[in-house]
Design a protein around this motif. Structure first.
Motif, mmCIF file in Angstrom:
data_model
loop_
_atom_site.group_PDB
_atom_site.id
_atom_site.type_symbol
_atom_site.label_atom_id
_atom_site.label_comp_id
_atom_site.label_asym_id
_atom_site.label_seq_id
_atom_site.Cartn_x
_atom_site.Cartn_y
_atom_site.Cartn_z
ATOM 1 N N GLU A 185 -5.063 7.840 -38.538
ATOM 2 C CA GLU A 185 -5.055 9.286 -38.326
ATOM 3 C C GLU A 185 -4.950 9.570 -36.837
ATOM 4 O OE1 GLU A 185 -7.205 12.634 -40.458
ATOM 5 O OE2 GLU A 185 -8.597 12.264 -38.803
ATOM 6 N N ILE A 186 -4.034 10.452 -36.473
ATOM 7 C CA ILE A 186 -3.906 10.932 -35.095
ATOM 8 C C ILE A 186 -4.808 12.146 -34.931
ATOM 9 C CG2 ILE A 186 -2.326 11.971 -33.420
ATOM 10 C CD1 ILE A 186 -0.068 10.338 -34.714
ATOM 11 N N HIS A 187 -5.648 12.115 -33.905
ATOM 12 C CA HIS A 187 -6.585 13.222 -33.680
ATOM 13 C C HIS A 187 -5.925 14.272 -32.791
ATOM 14 C CE1 HIS A 187 -10.122 15.483 -33.575
ATOM 15 N NE2 HIS A 187 -11.007 14.613 -33.110
ATOM 16 N N GLY A 188 -5.504 15.364 -33.433
ATOM 17 C CA GLY A 188 -4.895 16.456 -32.679
ATOM 18 C C GLY A 188 -5.722 17.720 -32.757
ATOM 19 N N ALA A 189 -7.033 17.565 -32.957
ATOM 20 C CA ALA A 189 -7.897 18.719 -33.189
ATOM 21 C C ALA A 189 -9.051 18.782 -32.195
ATOM 22 C CB ALA A 189 -8.444 18.661 -34.624
ATOM 23 N N HIS A 190 -9.903 19.793 -32.398
ATOM 24 C CA HIS A 190 -11.228 19.920 -31.780
ATOM 25 C C HIS A 190 -11.222 20.014 -30.265
ATOM 26 C CE1 HIS A 190 -12.886 17.924 -35.686
ATOM 27 N NE2 HIS A 190 -12.352 19.129 -35.889
ATOM 28 N N GLY A 191 -10.113 20.459 -29.718
ATOM 29 C CA GLY A 191 -10.067 20.679 -28.290
ATOM 30 C C GLY A 191 -9.863 19.432 -27.471
ATOM 31 N N TYR A 192 -9.482 18.339 -28.096
ATOM 32 C CA TYR A 192 -9.210 17.116 -27.345
ATOM 33 C C TYR A 192 -7.771 17.137 -26.819
ATOM 34 C CZ TYR A 192 -13.758 15.891 -29.159
ATOM 35 O OH TYR A 192 -15.098 15.912 -29.462
ATOM 36 N N LEU A 193 -7.315 16.051 -26.258
ATOM 37 C CA LEU A 193 -6.110 16.085 -25.419
ATOM 38 C C LEU A 193 -4.898 16.717 -26.099
ATOM 39 C CD1 LEU A 193 -4.894 15.404 -22.664
ATOM 40 C CD2 LEU A 193 -4.250 13.171 -23.599
ATOM 41 N N LEU A 194 -4.605 16.322 -27.332
ATOM 42 C CA LEU A 194 -3.416 16.872 -27.982
ATOM 43 C C LEU A 194 -3.565 18.364 -28.233
ATOM 44 C CD1 LEU A 194 -2.466 13.969 -30.414
ATOM 45 C CD2 LEU A 194 -1.237 14.718 -28.368
ATOM 46 N N THR A 195 -4.773 18.820 -28.562
ATOM 47 C CA THR A 195 -5.004 20.260 -28.691
ATOM 48 C C THR A 195 -4.736 20.960 -27.375
ATOM 49 O OG1 THR A 195 -6.794 19.774 -30.248
ATOM 50 C CG2 THR A 195 -6.651 22.021 -29.427
ATOM 51 N N GLN A 196 -5.145 20.335 -26.275
ATOM 52 C CA GLN A 196 -4.974 20.930 -24.952
ATOM 53 C C GLN A 196 -3.497 21.111 -24.598
ATOM 54 O OE1 GLN A 196 -7.405 18.357 -22.391
ATOM 55 N NE2 GLN A 196 -8.958 18.368 -24.009
ATOM 56 N N PHE A 197 -2.648 20.248 -25.138
ATOM 57 C CA PHE A 197 -1.205 20.425 -24.942
ATOM 58 C C PHE A 197 -0.650 21.480 -25.904
ATOM 59 C CE2 PHE A 197 -1.310 16.693 -22.331
ATOM 60 C CZ PHE A 197 -0.175 16.783 -21.538
ATOM 61 N N LEU A 198 -1.162 21.536 -27.121
ATOM 62 C CA LEU A 198 -0.644 22.482 -28.101
ATOM 63 C C LEU A 198 -0.955 23.927 -27.743
ATOM 64 C CD1 LEU A 198 -1.592 20.674 -31.444
ATOM 65 C CD2 LEU A 198 0.709 20.942 -30.512
ATOM 66 N N SER A 199 -2.106 24.174 -27.180
ATOM 67 C CA SER A 199 -2.580 25.541 -26.990
ATOM 68 C C SER A 199 -2.103 26.179 -25.693
ATOM 69 C CB SER A 199 -4.111 25.558 -27.002
ATOM 70 O OG SER A 199 -4.588 26.829 -26.631
ATOM 71 N N PRO A 200 -1.597 27.415 -25.766
ATOM 72 C CA PRO A 200 -1.242 28.134 -24.538
ATOM 73 C C PRO A 200 -2.471 28.509 -23.713
ATOM 74 C CG PRO A 200 -1.040 29.579 -26.435
ATOM 75 C CD PRO A 200 -1.296 28.208 -26.979
ATOM 76 N N THR A 201 -3.639 28.416 -24.309
ATOM 77 C CA THR A 201 -4.881 28.666 -23.576
ATOM 78 C C THR A 201 -5.121 27.604 -22.509
ATOM 79 O OG1 THR A 201 -5.859 29.673 -25.540
ATOM 80 C CG2 THR A 201 -7.379 28.965 -23.818
ATOM 81 N N THR A 202 -4.745 26.375 -22.821
ATOM 82 C CA THR A 202 -5.028 25.253 -21.929
ATOM 83 C C THR A 202 -3.780 24.627 -21.324
ATOM 84 O OG1 THR A 202 -5.228 23.986 -23.992
ATOM 85 C CG2 THR A 202 -7.252 24.570 -22.849
ATOM 86 N N ASN A 203 -2.618 24.973 -21.842
ATOM 87 C CA ASN A 203 -1.382 24.371 -21.351
ATOM 88 C C ASN A 203 -0.615 25.408 -20.526
ATOM 89 O OD1 ASN A 203 1.109 23.151 -20.913
ATOM 90 N ND2 ASN A 203 1.236 22.279 -22.976
ATOM 91 N N LYS A 204 -0.694 25.277 -19.204
ATOM 92 C CA LYS A 204 0.016 26.177 -18.285
ATOM 93 C C LYS A 204 1.100 25.436 -17.521
ATOM 94 C CE LYS A 204 -3.042 29.385 -19.345
ATOM 95 N NZ LYS A 204 -2.681 30.519 -20.212
ATOM 96 N N ARG A 205 1.562 24.335 -18.075
ATOM 97 C CA ARG A 205 2.561 23.519 -17.403
ATOM 98 C C ARG A 205 3.891 24.259 -17.280
ATOM 99 N NH1 ARG A 205 0.883 17.991 -17.649
ATOM 100 N NH2 ARG A 205 3.024 17.327 -17.220
#
Length: 429
Positions: free
Chosen positions: A224-244
């Motif tokens: 299982e790939i962990h893309g939840a709970h505010g960890y790294l992949l979530t941080q890339f998915l969310s515009p809240t945390t991804n300002k790149r």
């Protein structure tokens, strides 16, 4: 009639057939604990029917969800994990998933988290997997990177300290070496993460694939790939945390989902075709009602990415929520996460997507009763998830599968060694 005779790995005769594929003798569990004794019963709940994904068949629909225990030794699993995880297989869980396991040292949530970034971590994982297999059950592992939520203390240390959660270097932490999509801390009193460079992203993907290969070497059945709970992949998915401003970020949905989809494809290509690949995702950040409003990851975004997952190689979407912002507002009720599964499937079908039928679903959250566990996966029911995942309830009741079966009136197999203790049908459990 003569009793069957098996041969142990020491060459000694035994009346019980040995469990195959493990380096020690233990009786073969035929069928595995948790298997319905009357599989053809007309009223058998879907919960106790077998289920197959790719080349892996599960004896029932119970999954022990990954849960942090903060007990690894420099990323290596120990005897604690054999006992902790093994008990669930012994008592009837068809699939037990090892806790969030970091693919790099700085991806651990805490200094005591499980890891799979080096070959020496394969053998202790294999020991856990071997035991689960000895019970006729399946073992999975959740591969992860905590990103900006890394280098924190175990909860009991935080409670004792009464102040910041992050682990200092003197405590084995790495507060100056946490990664994220952008240099935005989780909260004002948290460490400032380092915005990942393109080289960091490439290294992360390579480390993830290498960890997946180690998991295969250890004999796991599911990744299982962990893309939840505010960890790294979530941080890339969310515009809240991804300002790149590069190809991995910004307001563009395609850019923010790029890393996840690339990673899914690379992991899928690195593992056997017969091995199921799960993805856990936070279906919403629960920031819709927070003022002032700002873009966040929503259920609509999850529907959009779910449409792309089957083609990328994901077999099952494990639907969780939250974890990326301390501002989240959750209206808690028993089904607050479970009901997102039918919502996602309905939205996919409404837009004509075939993903609703190609993608399998796991439901998790507040599954504490027999009736709810049954309802989540019941064919023709309101949710119709394929697997039901639970974590804290298994901590409370390692025998949760047996209790659910008893309360639903479903006779199931108990492990041979425990069979003299089977509850009578009229017992109040």
């Amino acid at each position: 009639m003569a009793r069957p005779t098996g041969v142990t790995h020491r060459g000694l005769k035994t009346a019980s057939l040995p469990a195959p594929g493990v380096p020690y003798y233990t009786p073969k569990q035929t069928p595995p604990a948790g298997t319905a004794l009357h599989p053809d019963a007309a009223d058998l709940p879907t919960l106790f029917t077998p289920f197959k994904i790719r080349g892996v068949e599960f004896s029932n629909r119970f999954v022990v969800s990954p849960m942090c225990t903060y007990s690894a030794d420099d990323g290596h699993l120990t005897d604690f994990h054999v006992v902790h995880l093994g008990q669930f297989a012994l008592h009837g869980a068809a699939l037990t998933i090892v806790e969030a396991t970091a693919v790099t040292p700085n991806g651990r949530i805490s200094p005591e988290d499980s890891g799979l970034w080096q070959d020496s971590q394969i053998a202790p994982l294999k020991r856990v997997v071997d035991y689960i297999h000895s019970q006729g059950q399946k073992a999975g592992i959740q591969l992860a990177h905590a990103g900006r939520k890394a280098s924190v203390l175990a909860p009991w240390h935080v409670a004792k300290r009464g102040e910041h959660q992050f682990a200092l270097e003197s405590e084995g932490g790495w507060p100056d070496k946490t990664w994220s999509a952008s240099s935005i801390p989780y909260a004002p009193d948290w460490v400032d993460p380092v915005a990942m460079t393109l080289a960091d992203i490439a290294a992360f993907k390579a480390a993830f694939v290498a960890a997946a290969k180690r998991a295969v070497a250890a004999g796991v059945d599911v990744i299982e790939i962990h893309g939840a709970h505010g960890y790294l992949l979530t941080q890339f998915l969310s515009p809240t945390t991804n300002k790149r401003t590069d190809q991995y970020g910004g307001p563009s949905f395609e850019n923010r989902t790029r890393l996840l989809l690339e990673l899914v494809r690379e992991v899928r290509a690195a593992i056997p075709d017969s091995m199921p690949l799960f993805l856990r995702i936070s279906a919403t950040e629960w920031l819709d009602e927070v003022e002032p409003k700002e873009p966040s990851w929503t259920l609509e975004d999850t529907v959009r990415v779910a449409d792309l997952l089957p083609a990328a190689g994901v077999d099952l979407l494990d639907v969780s929520t939250a974890g990326n912002s301390p501002k989240q507002t959750i209206k808690m009720h028993t089904r607050y996460q479970i009901d997102l599964v039918p919502a996602i499937k309905k939205a996919l079908r409404a837009q004509g997507s075939t993903a609703a039928d190609k993608l399998l679903f796991g439901a998790v959250g507040s599954v504490t009763t027999a009736e709810l566990a049954k309802e989540v996966v019941q064919k023709g029911g309101s949710v119709e998830a394929d697997l039901v995942l639970a974590a804290r309830q298994f901590l409370r009741e390692p025998e949760f599968v047996r209790r659910v079966a008893h309360q639903l009136g479903v006779p199931i197999k108990w492990a041979h060694q425990y069979s003299r203790a089977v509850w009578r049908p009229e017992a109040k459990i």
